[in-house]
Design an enzyme around this catalytic site. Structure first.
Site, PDB file in Angstrom:
ATOM      1  N   ASP A  26      54.273  43.431  48.283  1.00 46.21           N
ATOM      2  CA  ASP A  26      53.197  42.480  48.000  1.00 46.21           C
ATOM      3  C   ASP A  26      53.591  41.701  46.752  1.00 46.21           C
ATOM      4  O   ASP A  26      54.186  42.256  45.815  1.00 46.21           O
ATOM      5  CB  ASP A  26      51.870  43.205  47.770  1.00 46.21           C
ATOM      6  CG  ASP A  26      50.714  42.221  47.612  1.00 46.21           C
ATOM      7  OD1 ASP A  26      50.208  41.750  48.635  1.00 46.21           O
ATOM      8  OD2 ASP A  26      50.338  41.934  46.466  1.00 46.21           O
ATOM      9  N   GLU A  28      52.319  38.702  43.779  1.00 43.97           N
ATOM     10  CA  GLU A  28      51.314  37.850  43.144  1.00 43.97           C
ATOM     11  C   GLU A  28      52.047  36.608  42.654  1.00 43.97           C
ATOM     12  O   GLU A  28      53.194  36.703  42.168  1.00 43.97           O
ATOM     13  CB  GLU A  28      50.614  38.569  41.986  1.00 43.97           C
ATOM     14  CG  GLU A  28      49.918  39.865  42.385  1.00 43.97           C
ATOM     15  CD  GLU A  28      48.879  39.690  43.474  1.00 43.97           C
ATOM     16  OE1 GLU A  28      48.292  38.587  43.555  1.00 43.97           O
ATOM     17  OE2 GLU A  28      48.662  40.627  44.251  1.00 43.97           O
ATOM     18  N   HIS A 167      44.247  42.754  44.226  1.00 43.78           N
ATOM     19  CA  HIS A 167      45.072  41.586  43.922  1.00 43.78           C
ATOM     20  C   HIS A 167      46.103  41.867  42.828  1.00 43.78           C
ATOM     21  O   HIS A 167      46.504  40.954  42.111  1.00 43.78           O
ATOM     22  CB  HIS A 167      44.210  40.379  43.534  1.00 43.78           C
ATOM     23  CG  HIS A 167      43.384  39.848  44.657  1.00 43.78           C
ATOM     24  ND1 HIS A 167      43.928  39.206  45.742  1.00 43.78           N
ATOM     25  CD2 HIS A 167      42.042  39.883  44.876  1.00 43.78           C
ATOM     26  CE1 HIS A 167      42.964  38.860  46.582  1.00 43.78           C
ATOM     27  NE2 HIS A 167      41.817  39.260  46.089  1.00 43.78           N
ATOM     28  N   ASP A 172      48.071  46.747  45.920  1.00 46.88           N
ATOM     29  CA  ASP A 172      47.921  46.177  47.255  1.00 46.88           C
ATOM     30  C   ASP A 172      48.995  46.705  48.208  1.00 46.88           C
ATOM     31  O   ASP A 172      48.726  46.929  49.394  1.00 46.88           O
ATOM     32  CB  ASP A 172      48.001  44.648  47.185  1.00 46.88           C
ATOM     33  CG  ASP A 172      46.732  44.028  46.626  1.00 46.88           C
ATOM     34  OD1 ASP A 172      45.854  44.791  46.175  1.00 46.88           O
ATOM     35  OD2 ASP A 172      46.623  42.784  46.619  1.00 46.88           O
TER      36      ASP A 172
END
Length: 582
Positions: A26, A28, A167, A172
């Site tokens: 994941d 960001e 998030h 995540d």
């Protein structure tokens, strides 16, 4: 009772899921566009057989500011990443961590897109990971009775994930691991036991499609066109690919999810390949075949010969008329335009800029026909119907429009830009947006016509494109039409091949214009990096102050960028029944 078994092909054999190593990742980021935004955090979990083998987590200095919206969403601020390593350190480290595994992500195109963009920026080769998207799997396995949507925040509690998504990349990724295991548990009861079966299930290929995979036998691994035909030999679908064998096999074993394609494969009895010298020849042949046969399952470009034109009529006081055919009648035409709607938008824009008459009355030079309409009262028409303008002055207006089509469109654009500025200053933004769309329609239509006309004016042109392996892809173009295509492989002198192509090229019928889409395909190919003009009988010219110079109206600004985190893929949840087992 006798059990029957089906012999599996080599493409159906694969590593079982319980022995497959997955790296659940994941990211960001500073936003939703991989081309302009950057990674701020990477989190990943390596699992195999339900056991966690390792974790990877790092903040990344994006070398750009993080917007307040993203900071509130993720909790990552500029101060947190200012001392973090940059992408040049973190991305190679992650690729090493994930080497040899299968990448898993929730909404995988987002995460994989950023990783690929990072590799391009760092000049690193992309390892070519197999990718599994848990969002797609959830849409295939779950129904609306079970979950209202397939967001990670909804799936995590449904599968009793031990980590709540927030998030942040590692949390995540941990939640996605539990979602993956929950989905694999569901899939096990449906007979999905290996990675190829998992990827085929994601593609939702029916058993009827699989049974016809023998139709791909004998396909060449070369660029070309393929034609699906029914039992009577009628074309069902025409497509093109750089690798015919790989593309046709996808209709039977993986990745083809369009329902109408499943119906088409069910009717198909054979697939005919047409091998081509290179991708441009394949694209042109596809257009011509679709125009000739009108296959029922082709939607795009099914009627490429249909065009719309904007015409300045031949009369004392010409007007703009939308027509379906360009005739050799001495009138000025703008086109070809793609749709009736585009033609009407261009016509409305010109009426905004130049006070041409909009009525369809037959006007006389000798007498007043009738009183002027309301358009004359608001300055939108020069009112030739009541003698408001003489023939010479009106002809000057018509000449301005015609010359703008063929050359510099600024005389049409500048009045609209002044109107746009006035509306913006008055904060009438909806009307200003309409004016800007009209400017864009005029500029793009003029630019398209000028580009097509410039290539069609060249009697013969020879283009050469490097094939990436030391050879050359060669094309002979006459009056905007592809008449010869060849390939000079490494070690083969290209000029003898060019001369042979010229000698055997198609003869061009000057009375018939080539398809606009064909000429546009050739233009895109000629404008690719590395393409050289080997020879030309005439100069390839564009207007010095043509529409191509108004780049502000030619760029495609995506309005979706205002919502970078929106999931716009049209992937509905589909309830899938259990497979029948022997």
């Amino acid at each position: 009772m006798t059990a029957t078994f089906e012999q599996l092909g080599f493409d159906e054999l694969g590593e079982p899921l319980h022995a497959t190593t997955f790296v659940v990742v994941d990211l960001e980021t500073t936003g939703g566009a991989a081309a302009s935004d950057a990674i701020t955090e990477i989190g990943a979990v390596k699992v195999c057989g339900g056991e966690v083998l390792g974790e990877f987590q790092t903040l990344v200095n994006p070398l750009q500011a993080i917007s307040p919206f993203v900071s509130v969403l993720t909790g990552i601020t500029d101060s947190m990443v200012c001392t973090a390593p940059t992408m040049s350190v973190t991305v190679p480290a992650f690729l090493e961590f994930a080497r040899g595994s299968v990448l898993v992500a929730h909404n995988a195109p987002f995460d994989v897109g950023f990783l690929k963009a990072a590799c391009v920026a760092l000049a690193l080769p992309w390892p070519g990971f197999a990718v599994v998207d848990t969002a797609v799997l959830a849409r295939r396995v779950l129904t609306r009775d079970e979950v209202r949507n397939c967001k990670l925040g909804t799936l995590a509690p449904f599968f009793h994930a031990r980590t709540t998504p927030n998030h942040r990349a590692l949390e995540d990724a941990r939640a996605t691991v539990d979602v993956l295991h929950g989905l694999l548990g569901r899939l096990g009861s449906l007979g999905v036991q290996s990675l190829p079966e998992l990827r085929s299930f994601t593609a939702q290929v029916s058993d009827a499609q699989r049974r016809k995979r023998h139709l791909a036998d004998g396909m060449p691994s070369a660029p070309g066109v393929y034609i699906f035909r029914d039992a009577q030999g009628s074309p069902l679908y025409v497509g093109t690919s750089r690798n015919l064998r790989s593309r046709v096999r996808q209709y039977f074993v993986a990745s083809e999810t369009r329902s109408r394609m499943g119906e088409m494969v069910g009717l198909a009895e054979r697939v005919d390949p047409i091998e081509c010298a290179h991708a441009l020849e394949a694209q042109v042949r596809e257009l011509r075949l679709i125009a000739a046969h009108k296959p029922r399952y082709n939607k795009r470009s099914k009627f490429p010969e249909r065009s719309v034109w904007l015409k300045l009529t031949r009369e004392a006081f010409p007007r703009l008329s939308v027509v379906r055919e360009r005739k050799d009648d001495g009138a000025a035409y703008l086109g070809p335009l793609r749709t009736q709607r585009q033609a009407e938008a261009v016509r409305d824009a010109i009426h905004d800029a130049v006070p041409l008459r909009q009525c369809t009355d037959r006007l006389s030079l000798r007498r007043v026909v009738r009183a002027a309409c309301v358009l004359a009262g608001i300055g939108r028409c020069a009112a030739p119907c009541e003698g408001g303008i003489d023939v010479g002055d009106y002809a000057a207006l018509v000449g301005l429009v015609a010359s703008a089509w063929r050359g510099d469109p600024r005389p049409l654009v500048e009045p609209l830009e002044r109107k746009l500025a006035a509306l913006s200053a008055a904060q009438r933004y909806e009307q200003a947006g309409l004016v800007r769309d009209r400017i864009t329609a005029v500029v793009r239509a003029s630019a398209r016509m000028q580009r097509l006309a410039s290539l069609r004016a060249v009697g013969e042109l020879v283009g050469a494109r490097p094939d990436g392996d030391g050879g050359w892809e060669l094309s002979v173009v006459r009056s905007g039409r592809l008449v010869g295509a060849g390939h000079a492989r490494r070690g083969v002198p290209p000029w003898p091949v060019i001369e042979a192509l010229r000698a055997t090229a198609d003869v061009v019928d000057e009375s018939h214009q080539p398809l606009a889409e064909e000429t546009e395909c050739i233009l895109r190919w000629l404008e690719e990096p590395g393409v050289r003009l080997a020879d030309a009988t005439d100069p390839w010219l564009m207007p010095a102050f043509g529409a191509g110079g108004l780049r502000a109206y030619l760029t495609n600004a995506g309005r979706e960028a205002a919502h970078p985190f929106a999931d716009r893929r049209r992937l509905p949840m589909v309830a899938r029944p259990a497979r029948a087992r022997a």
